[in-house]
Design a protein around this motif. Structure first.
Motif, mmCIF file in Angstrom:
data_model
loop_
_atom_site.group_PDB
_atom_site.id
_atom_site.type_symbol
_atom_site.label_atom_id
_atom_site.label_comp_id
_atom_site.label_asym_id
_atom_site.label_seq_id
_atom_site.Cartn_x
_atom_site.Cartn_y
_atom_site.Cartn_z
ATOM 1 N N THR A 1 -3.417 2.653 12.834
ATOM 2 C CA THR A 1 -4.538 1.873 12.328
ATOM 3 C C THR A 1 -5.252 1.193 13.495
ATOM 4 N N THR B 1 -5.971 -1.839 7.356
ATOM 5 C CA THR B 1 -6.839 -1.500 6.224
ATOM 6 C C THR B 1 -6.870 0.001 5.999
ATOM 7 N N ASN B 2 -6.965 0.748 7.095
ATOM 8 C CA ASN B 2 -6.960 2.220 7.012
ATOM 9 C C ASN B 2 -5.926 2.768 7.984
ATOM 10 N N TRP B 3 -5.283 3.870 7.578
ATOM 11 C CA TRP B 3 -4.292 4.559 8.422
ATOM 12 C C TRP B 3 -4.630 6.037 8.472
ATOM 13 N N SER B 4 -4.420 6.648 9.651
ATOM 14 C CA SER B 4 -4.678 8.082 9.775
ATOM 15 C C SER B 4 -3.722 8.676 10.801
ATOM 16 N N SER C 1 0.841 -1.201 0.000
ATOM 17 C CA SER C 1 0.000 0.000 0.000
ATOM 18 C C SER C 1 0.872 1.245 0.000
ATOM 19 N N LEU D 1 0.685 4.912 1.297
ATOM 20 C CA LEU D 1 -0.105 5.708 2.226
ATOM 21 C C LEU D 1 0.141 7.193 1.994
ATOM 22 N N GLN D 2 -0.908 7.997 2.063
ATOM 23 C CA GLN D 2 -0.807 9.457 1.921
ATOM 24 C C GLN D 2 0.012 9.819 0.689
ATOM 25 N N ASN E 1 -7.767 -1.092 12.480
ATOM 26 C CA ASN E 1 -8.439 -2.197 11.795
ATOM 27 C C ASN E 1 -7.440 -3.083 11.035
#
Length: 198
Positions: free
Chosen positions: A190, A195-198, A157, A159-160, A192
């Protein structure tokens, strides 16, 4: 200078770095003794016990100790690119990664290593092994890698995408919550399982 440090317990620790820098302590860091090894830089270290440990080196090899860092043996990894990360799940199963996205795996304590296939060509900076199946990696240019089958297949993946900082560290608390850190204060979380990162 120093690039990595790892402790097996409250007393036994090893630090490594550039220019063959390698030191060990057996009293919690009060005293450190220099260890002579190959003329290369050591980028990452993982101690699976007070006696057994592994170092990822710039010459593409992994070095193993079975006596707490006093002596080390070279392990050929079928990889000639510099290695920047090493992590083991147990005494037999481990991964190492580095330049150009190369990842190698051992299932027999480093006696043999197999080159794994990924679509990533960015340098691997850190590997986190949660169990035999779930392994994660942080790489240059915001690349995050994950496998759920012990490295047979990898999801890569980006990211950003507006921010191509290099990811330097990764850590999972459990199967859901994990953290990434990188250049220029990059911090991601993350909840989850990646699956998602912030």
């Amino acid at each position: 200078g120093f690039l990595a440090i790892n402790f097996a317990d409250a007393n036994t620790g090893i630090a490594c770095g550039t220019g063959s820098l390698l030191m060990r302590t057996t009293n919690g860091g009060t005293n450190w003794n220099s260890v002579s090894l190959a003329a290369t830089s050591f980028h990452s270290i993982y101690l699976s016990s007070a006696l057994t440990g592994y170092i990822a080196a710039a010459n593409g090899n992994v070095y193993k100790t079975i006596n707490g860092g006093v002596n080390w043996s070279v392990q050929s990894t079928v990889n000639t690119n510099p290695l920047y990360a090493v992590s083991f799940i147990d005494s037999n199963n481990g991964f190492a990664g580095g330049w150009a996205g190369k990842i190698v795996k051992t299932t027999n304590g480093g006696a043999n290593w197999n080159l794994l296939t990924t679509t990533n060509n960015q340098t691997i900076n850190k590997i986190f092994t949660r169990d035999l199946n779930n392994v994660y990696a942080a790489a240059d240019n915001m690349r995050y890698l994950a496998t759920t089958n012990g490295g047979a297949n990898w999801i890569v993946s980006i990211l950003q995408q507006a921010n191509y900082n290099n990811l330097r560290s990764i850590y999972y608390i459990d199967g859901s919550k994990g953290f990434l850190a990188g250049d220029y204060g990059t911090q991601l979380m993350t909840t989850n399982g990646g699956t998602n990162w912030s």
